[in-house]
Design a protein around this motif. Structure first.
Motif, PDB file in Angstrom:
ATOM      1  N   GLU A  56      17.940  -8.934  48.901  1.00  0.00           N
ATOM      2  CA  GLU A  56      17.154  -8.191  49.941  1.00  0.00           C
ATOM      3  C   GLU A  56      15.551  -7.942  49.257  1.00  0.00           C
ATOM      4  OE1 GLU A  56      16.861  -3.828  52.199  1.00  0.00           O
ATOM      5  OE2 GLU A  56      18.987  -4.788  52.090  1.00  0.00           O
ATOM      6  N   LEU A  57      15.787  -7.592  48.011  1.00  0.00           N
ATOM      7  CA  LEU A  57      14.303  -7.573  47.147  1.00  0.00           C
ATOM      8  C   LEU A  57      13.608  -8.872  47.358  1.00  0.00           C
ATOM      9  CD1 LEU A  57      12.462  -6.045  45.515  1.00  0.00           C
ATOM     10  CD2 LEU A  57      13.983  -6.822  43.558  1.00  0.00           C
ATOM     11  N   ILE A  58      14.211  -9.973  47.139  1.00  0.00           N
ATOM     12  CA  ILE A  58      13.739 -10.966  46.877  1.00  0.00           C
ATOM     13  C   ILE A  58      13.072 -11.545  48.219  1.00  0.00           C
ATOM     14  CG2 ILE A  58      14.021 -13.443  46.518  1.00  0.00           C
ATOM     15  CD1 ILE A  58      16.033 -12.795  44.393  1.00  0.00           C
ATOM     16  N   ASP A  59      13.856 -11.326  49.228  1.00  0.00           N
ATOM     17  CA  ASP A  59      13.384 -11.599  50.758  1.00  0.00           C
ATOM     18  C   ASP A  59      12.064 -10.821  50.831  1.00  0.00           C
ATOM     19  OD1 ASP A  59      15.460 -13.336  51.102  1.00  0.00           O
ATOM     20  OD2 ASP A  59      16.727 -11.919  52.103  1.00  0.00           O
ATOM     21  N   GLN A  60      12.302  -9.501  50.717  1.00  0.00           N
ATOM     22  CA  GLN A  60      10.901  -8.771  50.666  1.00  0.00           C
ATOM     23  C   GLN A  60       9.852  -9.114  50.163  1.00  0.00           C
ATOM     24  OE1 GLN A  60      10.515  -6.256  52.826  1.00  0.00           O
ATOM     25  NE2 GLN A  60      11.770  -4.389  52.382  1.00  0.00           N
ATOM     26  N   LEU A  61       9.893  -9.622  48.730  1.00  0.00           N
ATOM     27  CA  LEU A  61       8.860 -10.208  47.948  1.00  0.00           C
ATOM     28  C   LEU A  61       8.389 -11.457  48.509  1.00  0.00           C
ATOM     29  CD1 LEU A  61      10.123  -9.283  44.567  1.00  0.00           C
ATOM     30  CD2 LEU A  61       8.503  -8.148  45.883  1.00  0.00           C
ATOM     31  N   LYS A  62       8.938 -12.098  49.491  1.00  0.00           N
ATOM     32  CA  LYS A  62       8.615 -13.426  50.105  1.00  0.00           C
ATOM     33  C   LYS A  62       7.954 -13.122  51.507  1.00  0.00           C
ATOM     34  CE  LYS A  62      11.712 -16.528  47.634  1.00  0.00           C
ATOM     35  NZ  LYS A  62      13.088 -17.331  47.817  1.00  0.00           N
ATOM     36  N   THR A  63       7.715 -11.917  51.839  1.00  0.00           N
ATOM     37  CA  THR A  63       7.072 -11.837  53.072  1.00  0.00           C
ATOM     38  C   THR A  63       5.450 -11.556  52.606  1.00  0.00           C
ATOM     39  OG1 THR A  63       7.297  -9.312  52.864  1.00  0.00           O
ATOM     40  CG2 THR A  63       9.114 -10.530  53.985  1.00  0.00           C
ATOM     41  N   LYS A  64       4.786 -11.756  53.854  1.00  0.00           N
ATOM     42  CA  LYS A  64       3.260 -11.355  53.777  1.00  0.00           C
ATOM     43  C   LYS A  64       2.758  -9.946  53.060  1.00  0.00           C
ATOM     44  CE  LYS A  64       2.073 -14.607  57.293  1.00  0.00           C
ATOM     45  NZ  LYS A  64       1.280 -14.990  58.660  1.00  0.00           N
TER      46      LYS A  64
END
Length: 332
Positions: A56-64
């Motif tokens: 979930e952290l990685i997904d957050q970091l890949k957002t704008k």
């Protein structure tokens, strides 16, 4: 988790008004008073968000959206570095860095993160019911329907591989399959399956479990009852380390360094330890030897690292969970 969210909601109008520093962290993983003190001391306001797992952290970091300070587990650092999600850490900007015991961070990651908390994953058991000294004992028939385990793919595979005398970080496909098949053999012993280690520990007591796989930071109260023992197995317990890092898209690196330096100071590290219960890698802090390892036990600790065959591990883990559900195992 609810407690810390409510606290942040109450504080939001005061503490988080000017979103200068954006922090992503696990639930209930910092003393809220430390955040308040940082803002009152520096004038830097905080926007604080929560994630529940490293993916979930990685997904957050890949957002704008852009974040500053994050708290990834060390087992995911290699993956995050490969994906250019982390900034390099310049330790000369941290006057309190000399407080850190760098034993807890792998040499290859030292330029990207700082140890935040650490602990071990091992076995707690009821001495009146059973005696254990190895992860291999978890497959014993006298543990049938008496074992509580964690919903932690990497740790459970590491325990399975360990029992087979295979490298716990193997990327060999045949070895990973063997570990999966070994986990299937464990199902008759499993009574409960938990994402929340604290809830696992409580149900282990209430439901008269014989043994449980737990994080040592969650059993400080249970271990006060002398009939329960937390062990460092003959082959060594699993070491986990959560770290502090700066996102590669951080817009506030100066403030990020200031925050990191603030929370790794001896006083704040001790304050944090008392609140969250997990050991802080500060050289000057001592811990309960009943739960935390001796120097000899420390040398035998094994580190889990996410490797190139993560997708295969996930595939087999999903298959394992499917078989576990067929048994009707309690899931929390």
């Amino acid at each position: 988790m609810k407690r810390i969210i409510f606290l942040f909601l109450m504080l939001s109008s005061i503490l988080f008004a000017n979103k200068d520093l954006k922090i992503l962290n696990w639930p209930e993983y910092i003393d809220v008073d430390i955040l308040k003190e940082f803002t009152s001391t520096t004038g830097i306001s905080i926007d604080y968000l929560i994630y529940n797992n490293n993916e979930e952290l990685i997904d957050q970091l890949k957002t704008k959206e852009k974040f500053d300070v994050i708290f990834p587990s060390s087992s995911y650092l290699s993956k995050m570095i490969e994906q250019n999600l982390l900034s390099t850490i310049k330790i000369e900007k941290l006057k309190n860095y000399n407080q850190i015991d760098t034993f807890y961070l792998h040499e290859k990651f030292k330029n990207y993160s700082i140890p935040y908390t650490w602990g071990t994953t091992s076995i707690i058991f009821n001495k009146e019911k059973i005696t254990l000294n190895s992860f291999k004992n978890l497959w014993d028939k006298n543990l049938q329907n008496k074992l509580f385990i964690l919903n932690d793919m990497s740790d459970m595979f590491a325990i399975s591989l360990n029992s087979l005398n295979i490298d716990i970080n193997t990327q060999n496909k045949d070895d990973i399959k063997k570990a999966y098949l070994k986990l299937l053999e464990l199902i008759p012993n499993i009574k409960g399956f938990y994402s929340n280690s604290e809830k696992l520990a409580i149900d282990f007591i209430n439901e008269n479990g014989y043994a449980a796989i737990v994080y040592n930071g969650d059993i400080s109260n249970i271990i006060k009852n002398k009939k329960y023992q937390y062990i460092y197995p003959n082959e060594g317990a699993l070491l986990w380390v959560d770290t502090i890092a700066i996102s590669s898209n951080s817009l506030n690196k100066k403030e990020a360094y200031e925050f990191i330096d603030f929370i790794i100071s001896k006083d704040k590290a001790l304050q944090n330890f008392k609140e969250i219960g997990y050991a802080i890698p500060n050289k000057n802090l001592k811990y309960n030897s009943v739960i935390y390892p001796s120097q000899k036990e420390k040398k035998d600790l094994k580190r889990v690292v996410i490797g190139k065959e993560e997708a295969l591990y996930k595939k087999y883990w999903k298959m394992f969970l499917s078989q576990l559900s067929l048994k009707g195992v309690t899931y929390e």
